[in-house]
Motif scaffolding. Structure first.
Motif, mmCIF file in Angstrom:
data_model
loop_
_atom_site.group_PDB
_atom_site.id
_atom_site.type_symbol
_atom_site.label_atom_id
_atom_site.label_comp_id
_atom_site.label_asym_id
_atom_site.label_seq_id
_atom_site.Cartn_x
_atom_site.Cartn_y
_atom_site.Cartn_z
ATOM 1 N N LYS A 180 17.123 6.518 -14.640
ATOM 2 C CA LYS A 180 18.411 6.723 -13.966
ATOM 3 C C LYS A 180 18.461 5.964 -12.635
ATOM 4 C CE LYS A 180 21.581 10.240 -12.307
ATOM 5 N NZ LYS A 180 21.823 11.662 -12.063
ATOM 6 N N ALA A 181 17.329 5.893 -11.945
ATOM 7 C CA ALA A 181 17.260 5.182 -10.659
ATOM 8 C C ALA A 181 17.201 3.665 -10.852
ATOM 9 C CB ALA A 181 16.053 5.658 -9.866
ATOM 10 N N GLY A 182 17.000 3.214 -12.099
ATOM 11 C CA GLY A 182 17.035 1.785 -12.358
ATOM 12 C C GLY A 182 15.758 1.159 -12.870
ATOM 13 N N ALA A 183 14.768 1.963 -13.239
ATOM 14 C CA ALA A 183 13.525 1.404 -13.775
ATOM 15 C C ALA A 183 13.795 0.711 -15.115
ATOM 16 C CB ALA A 183 12.475 2.486 -13.965
ATOM 17 N N THR A 184 13.121 -0.391 -15.316
ATOM 18 C CA THR A 184 13.216 -1.120 -16.580
ATOM 19 C C THR A 184 12.412 -0.394 -17.647
ATOM 20 O OG1 THR A 184 13.405 -3.180 -15.338
ATOM 21 C CG2 THR A 184 12.792 -3.362 -17.668
ATOM 22 N N LEU A 221 11.938 4.128 -3.260
ATOM 23 C CA LEU A 221 11.776 2.675 -3.203
ATOM 24 C C LEU A 221 12.596 2.003 -4.294
ATOM 25 C CD1 LEU A 221 10.537 0.025 -2.245
ATOM 26 C CD2 LEU A 221 8.505 0.573 -3.618
ATOM 27 N N LEU A 222 12.526 2.515 -5.502
ATOM 28 C CA LEU A 222 13.264 1.954 -6.623
ATOM 29 C C LEU A 222 14.765 1.917 -6.325
ATOM 30 C CD1 LEU A 222 13.481 0.950 -9.551
ATOM 31 C CD2 LEU A 222 13.279 3.325 -10.291
ATOM 32 N N LYS A 223 15.307 3.003 -5.818
ATOM 33 C CA LYS A 223 16.737 3.057 -5.473
ATOM 34 C C LYS A 223 17.069 2.035 -4.387
ATOM 35 C CE LYS A 223 17.058 7.899 -6.746
ATOM 36 N NZ LYS A 223 17.116 9.285 -6.248
ATOM 37 N N ASN A 224 16.200 1.909 -3.392
ATOM 38 C CA ASN A 224 16.415 0.934 -2.325
ATOM 39 C C ASN A 224 16.378 -0.498 -2.862
ATOM 40 O OD1 ASN A 224 16.524 1.941 0.677
ATOM 41 N ND2 ASN A 224 15.194 3.358 -0.406
ATOM 42 N N ARG A 239 0.787 -1.239 0.000
ATOM 43 C CA ARG A 239 0.000 0.000 0.000
ATOM 44 C C ARG A 239 0.818 1.288 0.000
ATOM 45 N NH1 ARG A 239 -5.307 -1.219 0.885
ATOM 46 N NH2 ARG A 239 -5.697 -3.323 1.612
ATOM 47 N N ASP A 240 2.109 1.181 0.208
ATOM 48 C CA ASP A 240 2.986 2.356 0.178
ATOM 49 C C ASP A 240 4.426 1.880 0.025
ATOM 50 O OD1 ASP A 240 4.215 1.962 2.902
ATOM 51 O OD2 ASP A 240 2.180 2.390 3.571
ATOM 52 N N GLY A 241 5.338 2.828 -0.110
ATOM 53 C CA GLY A 241 6.732 2.478 -0.338
ATOM 54 C C GLY A 241 7.369 1.689 0.785
ATOM 55 N N LEU A 242 7.088 2.040 2.010
ATOM 56 C CA LEU A 242 7.658 1.297 3.137
ATOM 57 C C LEU A 242 7.141 -0.126 3.181
ATOM 58 C CD1 LEU A 242 7.799 3.847 6.121
ATOM 59 C CD2 LEU A 242 9.688 2.922 4.768
ATOM 60 N N ASP A 243 5.846 -0.295 2.963
ATOM 61 C CA ASP A 243 5.257 -1.629 2.916
ATOM 62 C C ASP A 243 5.871 -2.424 1.760
ATOM 63 O OD1 ASP A 243 3.452 -3.763 3.525
ATOM 64 O OD2 ASP A 243 1.940 -2.944 2.166
ATOM 65 N N GLY A 244 6.060 -1.773 0.640
ATOM 66 C CA GLY A 244 6.666 -2.431 -0.514
ATOM 67 C C GLY A 244 8.086 -2.876 -0.237
ATOM 68 N N LEU A 245 8.876 -2.024 0.393
ATOM 69 C CA LEU A 245 10.258 -2.384 0.708
ATOM 70 C C LEU A 245 10.295 -3.547 1.685
ATOM 71 C CD1 LEU A 245 13.249 -1.817 0.276
ATOM 72 C CD2 LEU A 245 13.104 -0.118 2.121
#
Length: 125
Positions: free
Chosen positions: A96-100, A64-67, A33-39
């Motif tokens: 740049k952050a790494g997205a495909t 999140l992507l960078k993490n 539901r959010d970036g922290l939950d996703g990580l």
């Protein structure tokens, strides 16, 4: 072969739309539901692919992507980015952050399915 996909999206309506669009692919879907939950979920399970929203509470999508890219299991995994903002502004930052690849919202379900299918070999290789 079963493909696991983590979808990180704060809007319930978008999560429901994605679930309906992706279900025909028979992926194992997990939602955050959010970036922290996703990580947290990404650290506790290794997903084949990840789909991240840009603007979220607690941790935004770029952070999140960078993490994720700092975690060995996600170093080369397909990670897709979606945004309601103009792709001309957001896409260079996300790549740049790494997205495909990046998607513009509202999402085109067919485009999302085709992109996910095209990246299965990369994700489970």
């Amino acid at each position: 072969m079963s493909v696991s996909l983590l979808v990180v999206e704060d809007k319930e309506r978008t999560r429901q739309q994605l679930e309906a669009e992706i279900n025909p692919l028979n992926f194992n879907l997990t939602f955050a539901r959010d970036g922290l939950d996703g990580l947290s979920k990404a650290k506790s399970s290794a997903f084949d692919m990840v789909l991240i929203d840009h603007k979220m509470p607690l941790m935004d999508g770029l952070t999140l992507l960078k993490n994720l890219r700092d975690l060995p299991v996600y170093k080369d995994a397909p990670v897709f980015f979606m945004t309601t903002q103009d792709l001309i502004e957001v896409e260079p930052q996300a790549l740049k952050a790494g997205a495909t690849q990046c998607f513009s919202k509202p999402l085109d379900g067919e485009q999302v399915r085709k992109t996910l299918l095209a990246n299965i070999k990369r994700s489970v290789a």
